[in-house]
Structure formats: C-alpha cells, structure tokens
Design an enzyme around this catalytic site. Structure first.
Site, short mmCIF file in Angstrom:
data_model
loop_
_atom_site.label_atom_id
_atom_site.label_comp_id
_atom_site.label_asym_id
_atom_site.label_seq_id
_atom_site.Cartn_x
_atom_site.Cartn_y
_atom_site.Cartn_z
N THR A 168 0.78 -1.37 -0.47
CA THR A 168 0.44 -0.30 0.11
C THR A 168 0.71 1.22 0.24
OG1 THR A 168 -0.06 -0.27 2.70
CG2 THR A 168 -2.54 -1.29 1.39
N LYS A 178 4.37 -7.14 3.29
CA LYS A 178 4.12 -5.59 3.33
C LYS A 178 4.42 -4.91 4.35
CE LYS A 178 0.43 -3.88 3.26
NZ LYS A 178 0.06 -2.71 4.21
N THR A 226 0.92 -2.94 10.64
CA THR A 226 0.25 -2.76 9.48
C THR A 226 1.19 -3.39 8.65
OG1 THR A 226 -0.96 -0.97 10.37
CG2 THR A 226 -1.39 -1.25 7.81
N GLU A 283 7.42 4.78 6.86
CA GLU A 283 6.31 6.08 6.09
C GLU A 283 7.20 7.24 6.99
OE1 GLU A 283 1.98 4.48 5.95
OE2 GLU A 283 2.67 5.84 7.62
#
Length: 450
Positions: free
Chosen positions: A158, A184, A195, A280
């Site tokens: 994602t 991922k 996540t 991120e």
C-alpha cells in the site's frame, strides 16, 4: 542456537524459491491508481499451514476467517490477498465478502474453499471491491508462475516505497531446503504485530504443531521487534506454508528443527528490518541491541521501548546524538535495572558508561547519523516519495504518476543507526528495529484518505 550466515545462502525467488510453489500478482482495479492489487501464492500439493495474527480486538474479516480455517485443519493450498481495502469494521457483509473471495479462488484453482487462506490490506472501514476482484480471479490464476514472486510482492503493498522479498537455502539430511517470503508494511507498525502482512513458503516436511511453534518463535524475534509509529492495525497476519517438496525426512524436534528455525528466523528478521527501513517518511533504519539483562525477554522489551520512542526517533532524524532520550526510554521500559551500570553506545561512540556521561566528539557523532541515512537512502534508490492517491500508493508530486517500486536491498539494511545498551552482567540479549520520525510521516498520514 547459532544463526550465522554459514548455515545458509541467499537465493533468488522469494516465495517461489522453495519447490512446488507458484505466485502471481495483477491489477484488478481495486486501487484508484491502477497499481497491482491482487496476489496469489499456490502450492502444488496441500501444505502444512501455520499463522500468527494481530493481537488487536478489532480484527478484519480475513483474520477471523484464516483463524477459523486453521483451527479446524492446519493445511492449505493457497494464499489469496487483496490490497486497497482492508475489509475491517465492515460487519456481516465484510465477512460474506471474505468467504466469497476464498470461494472464488478455490473454484478457479479446482480446490475446496477451506484450502484457501485470505488476507486484505488497505483503508479500514472499506469493503473489498468485489465486482472487479471476482472478474479478475481467472486472470490471476492464469498468471501463476514459478517466477511470479515479484509480481505478488508488488500486489500486496500500500504505502510501501519498496517491495520486501527474500529467500534462503540450507541442507538438511543432505538435501536442499528452502524458505522464501514476501512482506508489506510501512506505517501502523508496532510490536504484537502491526500493519503488515507476510507470506512464507517452505519445502520441508514439518509436523503441524512444530511448524506453528517454529513460526511463532521466529515472529516473536522479528516482526514483534519492529516499530515505526506505535500503532497496531486490524489485518496483521503472517502465514507460512510447508509443502514437503524437498523430500527430506519429516523434521522433528532436535538439530534439524533448530536449523530450520534459525533459517526461518533469519528470513523473518530480514523482512522485518525491511519493513522498519521502509517506514513512512523514514530516512534510516535504527537497530537497538540490549545486553546484560536477566532474560532475553527483558532485553527485547527494553530494545522495543527505545526503538519506539518518539523522542529517540525524532533525535535520530535531527542527527542529534541525544543519549538522554535513549536512557529515558530504557528506564521506562518496565524492566528493573541499575542506572549506575547503564552503558550506551551510538555506533562507535560511547555516550554513557556506568551511569556517567562520557566525553565524545559531538560533530563526529552527528556525522555518523547523517552518513547512516545517506548510505541507506542511496541504496533504496527512491527519492521524493511523500504524497498519496486514493488507492494509498506512493506517487510523485509532479503529475501524480505511480512510481515503480523496487525491491529493498541488503545494502539498504547494511547501514542502520546502531544503538547498544548494556544494563548489567546478565546473560539476556535482544534486538529491535525501527526508523526515524520525519516531517513526511505526518504529511503521509494526514493525506491518507483525502
């Protein structure tokens, strides 16, 4: 149990490196960007299956579905994953979508639905776009190949900037045995699963209970030792299939099982570190090594706390060798320690010894932090990726075009910011991995669904 590199070698192929596995990944239109969003991994024969799931009490339908299936029979033929919609907090219809998803793949593979394990990742609260998914299942099956690892790895991501894939080979009873995996994860990453998704394949013959034990221990030392932002999600799943295609005698507890566990742990650790490095907005990987505790569990707890400290992560991003934040995080980890024995190193710089501040070259320590970031970023070969489209794919700011992801390299993991903490004379050791906290983390998550 030793885990030296001499026990195994790196091989190409990821989840298709072990014998008897194929994989595929395609775009079915689940993501607004048009990026790949359906992945499939298939074993030629029924494989022993093991899994570890999120510990959140808010769980996606796919998690409950997999647990229900494996509780009744620990075997599977396939893993089917969609990205773009998490199908979490979607009620009864979300559950029915999950069942339909598994049934569609089973029909195309000419197997039973209980042999198909499923996973989803994407925005929480959004149902899977079932019409395009179901329409593309036949194409996905047609694309299955023993060279399909990279396509599958791309289809499960994602907000990731890079794909995560790895495979290793060793010899057991004179025969080659391989493990391979894809993963991922980039945000909402924290111990007790995050996540993240990871799918692992193996061609050894392993009893169901032992395979579950080996996977759980490997996950505890790897995926449960990474953190990006302190958040845990609803869909986190690690699934491992062992199909016996290597034709080794059945592995039982003992030296052979220890060897397989060591290789499995190494595989999971590489994938876990890849997730932490791809956090991120991150510019570098952080590795925290703790020693001197009374148990490994205590050491891992301290390491996790330091790696997850927002103050430590912010200091690393600012290239500030602020050891006080490291000491503060270690002290609040919930592990009893004597601060008068505390020692902290940053790379080769001793910052604290026997609880006392040490004189060190501050500009050189600053340069060390900058060098770690520069070398790691150069290896990633990804720059200026910080915006999102509605499909939750990283895109460029000039024209909003999807950028092709590259597999994370060993070189990108070879230059972590190393923090070493010693708390005494105990035999306990443990490591954890995280990343720095940058301005872009806020931007990415502020724009996630807008």
């Amino acid at each position: 149990m030793g885990q030296g590199e001499t026990q195994w070698q790196v091989v190409a192929g990821g989840v298709t490196a072990p014998k008897g596995f194929t994989a595929a990944g395609i775009s079915a239109g689940l993501k607004a960007s048009g990026a790949p969003d359906l992945a499939l991994i298939v074993s030629e024969n029924d494989a022993i299956a093991a899994a570890v799931y999120t510990q959140s009490h808010v769980r996606a339908a796919c998690v409950d579905y997999c647990q229900q299936q494996l509780d009744s029979q620990p075997s599977a033929r396939a893993i089917f994953c969609n990205s773009g919609q998490a199908n979490a907090c979607t009620g009864q219809q979300g559950w029915e979508d999950a069942v339909t998803m598994a049934e569609a793949a089973a029909e195309a593979l000419n197997t039973s639905a209980e042999k198909v394990l499923i996973a989803s990742t994407g925005v929480i609260g959004q149902r899977i776009k079932m019409e395009p998914l179901l329409a593309h299942v036949p194409k996905l099956v047609d694309q299955l190949s023993d060279h399909g690892n990279n396509a599958a790895a791309q289809a499960i991501v994602t907000t990731d900037l890079v794909t995560k894939t790895y495979a290793l080979e060793t010899k057991i009873n004179g025969r080659p045995v391989r493990v391979g995996g894809i993963a991922k994860g980039s945000g909402m990453i924290h111990p007790n699963m995050a996540t993240m998704l990871s799918f692992i394949t193996c061609d050894a013959t392993v009893a169901p209970g032992l395979w579950q034990t080996l996977l759980a221990r490997a996950v505890d030392r790897s995926f449960n030792q990474i953190t990006v932002d302190g958040d845990t999600s609803t869909n986190d799943t690690v699934i491992a299939l062992a199909n016996g295609q290597s034709k080794t005698p059945a592995i039982t507890p003992g030296p052979d099982a220890d060897r397989l566990e060591a290789m499995l742990t190494e595989l999971c650790t590489h994938l876990a570190k890849s997730i932490a490095r791809d956090g991120e907005g991150a510019t570098c990987l952080i590795e925290v090594q703790v020693s001197g505790t009374t148990s490994d569990q205590d050491a891992r707890q301290i390491a996790r706390t330091v790696a997850g400290s927002s103050l430590v992560k912010s200091a690393i991003f600012g290239r500030d060798p602020n050891w006080g934040r490291i000491a503060g995080a270690a002290g609040r980890a919930g592990v009893t320690l004597d601060q008068n024995q505390l020692k902290i190193k940053l790379g080769d710089f001793v910052l604290l010894k026997q609880g006392q501040p040490q004189a060190f070259d501050h500009p050189a320590a600053h340069a060390y932090l900058k060098q770690c970031s520069d070398l790691s970023s150069q290896a990633l070969k990804q720059q200026d990726l910080h915006s999102l489209d509605q499909g939750n794919d990283m895109i460029s700011t000039d024209g909003f075009q999807t950028i092709k992801r590259q597999e994370i390299t060993a070189e990108a993991l070879a230059h972590p910011v190393r923090i070493e903490i010693n708390v005494g004379n105990g035999a306990g050791t443990g490591s954890a991995w995280g990343c720095d906290l940058s301005y872009d983390y806020v931007k990415i998550n502020a724009e996630y669904t807008t």
